[in-house]
Design a protein around this motif. Structure first.
Motif: not given
Ligand code: HEC
Length: 236
Positions: A113-137
């Motif tokens: 089934x589709x997971x409702x959780x993340x495979x690793x903890x969502x830290x501030x670092x992950x969020x920054x990385x996510x924003x950067x990648x989102x803005x690019x892709x």
């Protein structure tokens, strides 16, 4: 006296020189000329092969390691029983870095089934990385706030070519209700007219983008109560 002496010397030298010339046998000169002419023959062949084409490999006096035996793809080899030069992977083995047994991390699924959780903890670092990648892709189509108003979408709207499917607003209820696993899968494999970004975005970055998408959704669907109590007065 000295001039006379010099003249005498000079004559002596000439006499000797003539004598030396007379001592050479008559056939020597023609032989030398013939040898010189014959020595030009290889030059003629070299000059000719420089301007003509040939199937024969060129003569290499010093081969170094220019030519080495190797098998091309799909060729035969007498070395193996099945005569295939290309070898299949050894049964029951996995190449380094190719083990993909983590369903949650790699496919966003838990027990099918589709997971409702993340495979690793969502830290501030992950969020920054996510924003950067989102803005690019993603932002080129979905817009910086995910509302479906990126530059590509605006341009397609302006062209009015009739085939453009507008990017879904990522802060809409439909997407908000999707599970984390589904969003991860959408990035990895694409959905309907949206192409897959799995080949371009590494697994960890895809999850980071999902986390940042959640932040965007929250930002567009917040109530005044979501603001910390001591900042609520700033809203007015
Ligand atoms: C080339 C433009 C383009 C890019 C880049 C793009 N998308 Fe999309 N996306 C679309 C379009 C178009 C749709 C709607 C597809 C349809 O309905 O046929 C869509 C739909 C979606 C949906 C809704 C899927 C659903 O469940 O209905 C999500 C979520 C999404 N995109 C996320 C992303 C993320 C995250 C990225 C960046 C990794 C991204 N998209 C990059 C064009 C794009």
């Amino acid at each position: 006296m000295s001039i006379f002496r010099e003249l005498q010397d000079h004559q002596t030298v000439r006499q000797y020189t003539r004598a030396a010339g007379e001592r050479l046998p008559r056939w020597v000169l023609p032989v030398i000329v013939t040898l010189v002419v014959v020595s030009w023959i290889p030059l003629v062949f070299i000059a000719k092969s420089r301007v003509t084409k040939s199937d024969v490999p060129r003569i290499q006096l010093i081969p170094d390691m220019d030519q080495q035996p190797k098998y091309l793809a799909q060729t035969a080899s007498p070395l193996f029983a099945d005569h295939r030069a290309m070898r299949p992977p050894v049964e029951g083995t996995v190449a380094r870095g190719e083990l993909d047994d983590d369903d949650l991390l790699l496919r966003g699924k838990v027990d099918g089934n589709w997971s409702t959780t993340f495979p690793f903890p969502v830290t501030m670092e992950v969020m920054h990385r996510g924003r950067e990648r989102f803005n690019i892709f993603c932002a080129p189509c979905h817009g910086l706030a995910g509302m479906g108003d990126g530059m590509v979408a605006k341009r397609a709207d302006a062209l009015q070519e009739g085939k453009w499917v507008p990017p879904t607003s990522l802060t809409s209820d439909v997407v908000r209700e999707r599970t984390d696993g589904e969003l991860f899968n959408t990035i990895s494999n694409g959905i309907r007219t949206m192409p897959a970004y799995g080949p371009q975005i590494p697994v960890g970055d895809r999850w980071a983008i999902v986390a940042y998408m959640r932040a965007l959704q929250r930002s567009q669907n917040a109530s005044p109560n979501d603001v910390p109590a001591d900042h609520q007065s700033d809203l007015r």
